[in-house]
Write an enzyme that holds these catalytic residues in place. Sequence first.
Site, PDB file in Angstrom:
ATOM      1  N   HIS A 190       0.836  -1.202   0.000  1.00  0.00           N
ATOM      2  CA  HIS A 190       0.000   0.000   0.000  1.00  0.00           C
ATOM      3  C   HIS A 190       0.875   1.259   0.000  1.00  0.00           C
ATOM      4  CE1 HIS A 190      -3.181  -2.810   1.121  1.00  0.00           C
ATOM      5  NE2 HIS A 190      -4.057  -1.865   0.856  1.00  0.00           N
ATOM      6  N   LYS A 245      -9.116  -9.986   7.127  1.00  0.00           N
ATOM      7  CA  LYS A 245      -9.847 -10.417   8.311  1.00  0.00           C
ATOM      8  C   LYS A 245      -9.966  -9.277   9.307  1.00  0.00           C
ATOM      9  CE  LYS A 245      -6.162 -12.379  11.226  1.00  0.00           C
ATOM     10  NZ  LYS A 245      -6.265 -11.827  12.579  1.00  0.00           N
TER      11      LYS A 245
END
Lengths: 199, 292
Positions: A38, A108
């Site tokens: 990212h 998650k």
Amino acid sequence: MAEYRLKTPLSEEDVRQLKVGDIVYISGIIVTGRDQVHRRALELAAKGEKDKVPVNLEGAVLYHCGPIVKKVDGEWKIFGFGPTTSARMESVEADFIKEFGVRAIIGKGGMFERTTQAMKEYGAVYLAHPGGVSAVATKSVKRVIDVHWLDLGTPEAMWVVEVENFGPTMVAIDSHGNNLFLDVMNKAKEKVQEVYKTL
Amino acid sequence: MSDLRESLINGVFEMMKLAAFNVPDDVKNALKRAYEIEDNPVAKANLGAIVRNLEVASTERIPICQDTGTPTFFVELGEDFPLKAGLREIIEQATVKATQEIPLRPNAVNPWTYENSGNNVGRFVPIIHWEVVPGDELKITYLAKGGGSENTSKLYMLSPVLGLKGIKKAVIDAVVEAGPKPCPPIIVGVGVGGGADMAMKLAKKATLRRLDDKNPDPKLAELEEELLHKINSLGLGPMGLGGKTYALAVKIEWAHKHPASLPVGISTLCWAARKSIAVFKPDGSMKVLMPP
């Protein structure tokens, strides 16, 4: 609750039809990206060098995952392909969706308001993969197609992986502003006030 | 003596392998029960995937979770066990072998440079808790605990005037704060008393107890049940996506405390409760007590 089997790349229609609680299996290509992917991709975008990101992420499925990998007979093989905690990427995910046009993010533990808003605006979903369910995920891997940015270390690198029926994943943030994690958490916070009275 | 060394290295390596691919039967049974009683479809899908994952990991020898954890050992060394020197090196060698061969994910990172040692061995890692006990056996409990569920550990240094009510609130608050992060369904370990360090150690030890054992103290057994019920009544469910089972069990351990302190340690252990226990005889032979 409906069940979907989707093939990559995903279109805006593919993801707009999904609602929180739906179950999705993915076939096709999944690209892994966690903290460092990212950071680097967004730095390139900020410099106007988006073309230096080695994978076209338009319609892509981005997976928050640091796999267990090992080279067997000169080829990368995956031994662990479960999800990592998505909350770490919250501060950058909205920008990532906007810049690169990913349509689904798998991870998650859920994400928060800013990501939920970006998913609504640009048409993307968050798919919760059951945490720790790595053996099943590993079995759905057909092959490692490519790996980029290995200098970040194997867990942080960008793995391009072909999968078949990867899942089950649950739509936890849809493209209509719903966030199942936040709903469940808010209800628990209300309920806990009652529980305090019984202690 | 070198034969005994070899037996111990191989034995510890076997323990690590067992834990990477299997959770103990009590945990497996609790997860299956959670699946059966669940009627929330999302929760059911999560639990179904978890149960299937355990089968796949065990039969195909694929690690249950890609976070193969920080290797942690609780060693009970018999006073008359013939080998005492070099036990840390034995455990380190087994860890290096396990990391290469299973393979495990290298999880030992220097906190200043972020450099990964690459083999799960580093400063104070594997984490080893030593205890010297009577007898001529060596009992080792191995725990492979992932970062997600370790990160939601909590220590509360309560004012003693808060008493039992304060302890209960601390447990509930820790769980609400943990939410989806520790990969529920979890096992909640609670350590009450001692000092700060003892409370945390007892909390982690509590997560190692069999889920189907009953606390020998009836009052604590009742408290464990009460807390379990209250935690699950919050509706957080598997993975924090809603449902009946957030916790599989609450287990409490305790120690005497300083009059001015009331330490409460809370340790959360994910459903992938990878633990193994073995006893080594003086001749190096090994009996695995868990997983069966």
